[in-house]
Design a protein around this motif. Structure first.
Motif, PDB file in Angstrom:
ATOM      1  N   ARG A 160       1.730  -4.458   1.741  1.00 52.35           N
ATOM      2  CA  ARG A 160       0.808  -3.741   0.859  1.00 52.35           C
ATOM      3  C   ARG A 160      -0.354  -3.236   1.690  1.00 52.35           C
ATOM      4  O   ARG A 160      -0.896  -3.972   2.528  1.00 52.35           O
ATOM      5  N   THR A 161      -0.733  -2.003   1.485  1.00 54.13           N
ATOM      6  CA  THR A 161      -1.859  -1.460   2.247  1.00 54.13           C
ATOM      7  C   THR A 161      -3.183  -1.807   1.552  1.00 54.13           C
ATOM      8  O   THR A 161      -3.250  -1.894   0.330  1.00 54.13           O
ATOM      9  N   HIS A 162      -4.191  -2.020   2.393  1.00 53.51           N
ATOM     10  CA  HIS A 162      -5.553  -2.249   1.889  1.00 53.51           C
ATOM     11  C   HIS A 162      -6.462  -1.465   2.817  1.00 53.51           C
ATOM     12  O   HIS A 162      -6.540  -1.792   4.000  1.00 53.51           O
ATOM     13  N   GLY A 180      -3.373  -3.449   6.234  1.00 50.74           N
ATOM     14  CA  GLY A 180      -2.439  -3.956   5.235  1.00 50.74           C
ATOM     15  C   GLY A 180      -1.947  -5.325   5.626  1.00 50.74           C
ATOM     16  O   GLY A 180      -2.270  -5.828   6.701  1.00 50.74           O
ATOM     17  N   GLN A 233       2.425  -9.356   1.277  1.00 50.10           N
ATOM     18  CA  GLN A 233       1.999 -10.084   0.081  1.00 50.10           C
ATOM     19  C   GLN A 233       3.230 -10.734  -0.562  1.00 50.10           C
ATOM     20  O   GLN A 233       4.296 -10.117  -0.623  1.00 50.10           O
ATOM     21  N   ARG A 235       1.130   4.699   1.896  1.00 51.14           N
ATOM     22  CA  ARG A 235       0.714   3.565   1.062  1.00 51.14           C
ATOM     23  C   ARG A 235       1.904   2.611   0.861  1.00 51.14           C
ATOM     24  O   ARG A 235       3.032   3.056   0.614  1.00 51.14           O
TER      25      ARG A 235
END
Ligand code: SF4
Ligand code: F3S
Ligand code: FES
Length: 247
Positions: free
Chosen positions: A10-12, A16, A19, A97
């Motif tokens: 998951r990108t942040h 990323g 998760q 993403r």
């Protein structure tokens, strides 16, 4: 039904991380089903690209437990379920993403390849005649679904990121389909040598290993193209012949 643990990228912001999600797997599910179930029940902001769910659109490419694969063609029953199943986006391309990557460089490179140029018709009715053996030779290249898994796994693109210097295996398959077409008269050898960067390929064959369409990329497309380039530019006799043919 069995509960299986997934670790999904998951990108942040600009980075990323993996998760963890748990979901119930039932008979007949593929990895893409599991991802969709997680998306529907636990992470409806998770980005994943797919279209056909039949191994034909080439959209759902990802790295499952480190192996470049189509998510829709990877059966859950073939996956070890006693430890988490990891899913990363393709590493050779920038992530937009989550599991979605920007593969647009592939389309830019493809556009640069010289187009199909047919010889004049050779039959009185204005059509062409071709030998079946010549058609059969290029048929496998036309099975490409542009999943770009071969591009993803090739070290020239994956580790060295030479996307602008090297066309990569997918586009050598595309070029081979044109170069070996029985009607085509275009010469793409100089392009392959220069802007195509065919010399970067050192025949590791990783591309052939991951192709979901089982195209014999290295042996049937790349090596014959390398031989054509070598004949044209590095064989002294062929160079002379080429010079004379231009006079
Ligand atoms: Fe995918 Fe195979 Fe085409 Fe490469 S050659 S893009 S691995 S189908
Ligand atoms: Fe790359 Fe395939 Fe050549 S993986 S190095 S294009 S044989
Ligand atoms: Fe089309 Fe997987 S969704 S190839």
């Amino acid at each position: 039904m069995a509960s299986v643990t997934f670790q999904i990228w998951r990108t942040h912001g600009t980075g990323g991380q993996l998760q963890e999600y748990k979901t119930e797997i039932s008979e007949g599910m593929v990895v893409l089903d599991a991802v969709h179930q997680i998306q529907a029940e636990q992470a409806n902001d998770m980005a994943v690209r797919w279209n056909c769910k039949a191994g034909k659109c080439g959209s759902c490419s990802a790295e499952i437990n480190g192996h470049p694969k189509l998510m829709c063609m990877t059966r859950m029953s073939d996956m070890p379920q006693d430890k988490p199943i990891t899913i990363h986006p393709m590493k050779a391309f920038p992530v937009i993403r989550d599991l979605v990557t920007d593969v647009s460089v592939n389309y830019r490179m493809k556009k640069k390849i010289k187009k199909f140029k047919p010889r004049p018709p050779d039959a009185p009715d204005g059509t062409w005649r071709m030998a079946q053996a010549d058609i059969d030779r290029i048929q496998e290249f036309r099975k490409c679904i542009e999943c770009f898994l071969c591009q993803d796994v090739c070290h020239v693109l994956r580790e060295h990121q030479l996307h602008e210097e090297f066309v990569g295996p997918r586009h050598m398959v595309y070029t081979a389909a044109l170069e070996m077409h029985p009607l085509d008269v275009e010469d793409r050898r100089e392009q392959l040598k220069d802007t195509g960067g065919i010399g970067f390929c050192n025949i590791t064959k990783c591309c052939t290993t991951v192709c979901p369409e089982h195209i014999t990329i290295t042996d049937n497309a790349i090596i014959p193209l390398k031989e054509r380039v070598a004949d044209r530019f590095y064989d002294p006799l062929m160079r002379l012949l080429h010079l004379f043919s231009k006079k």
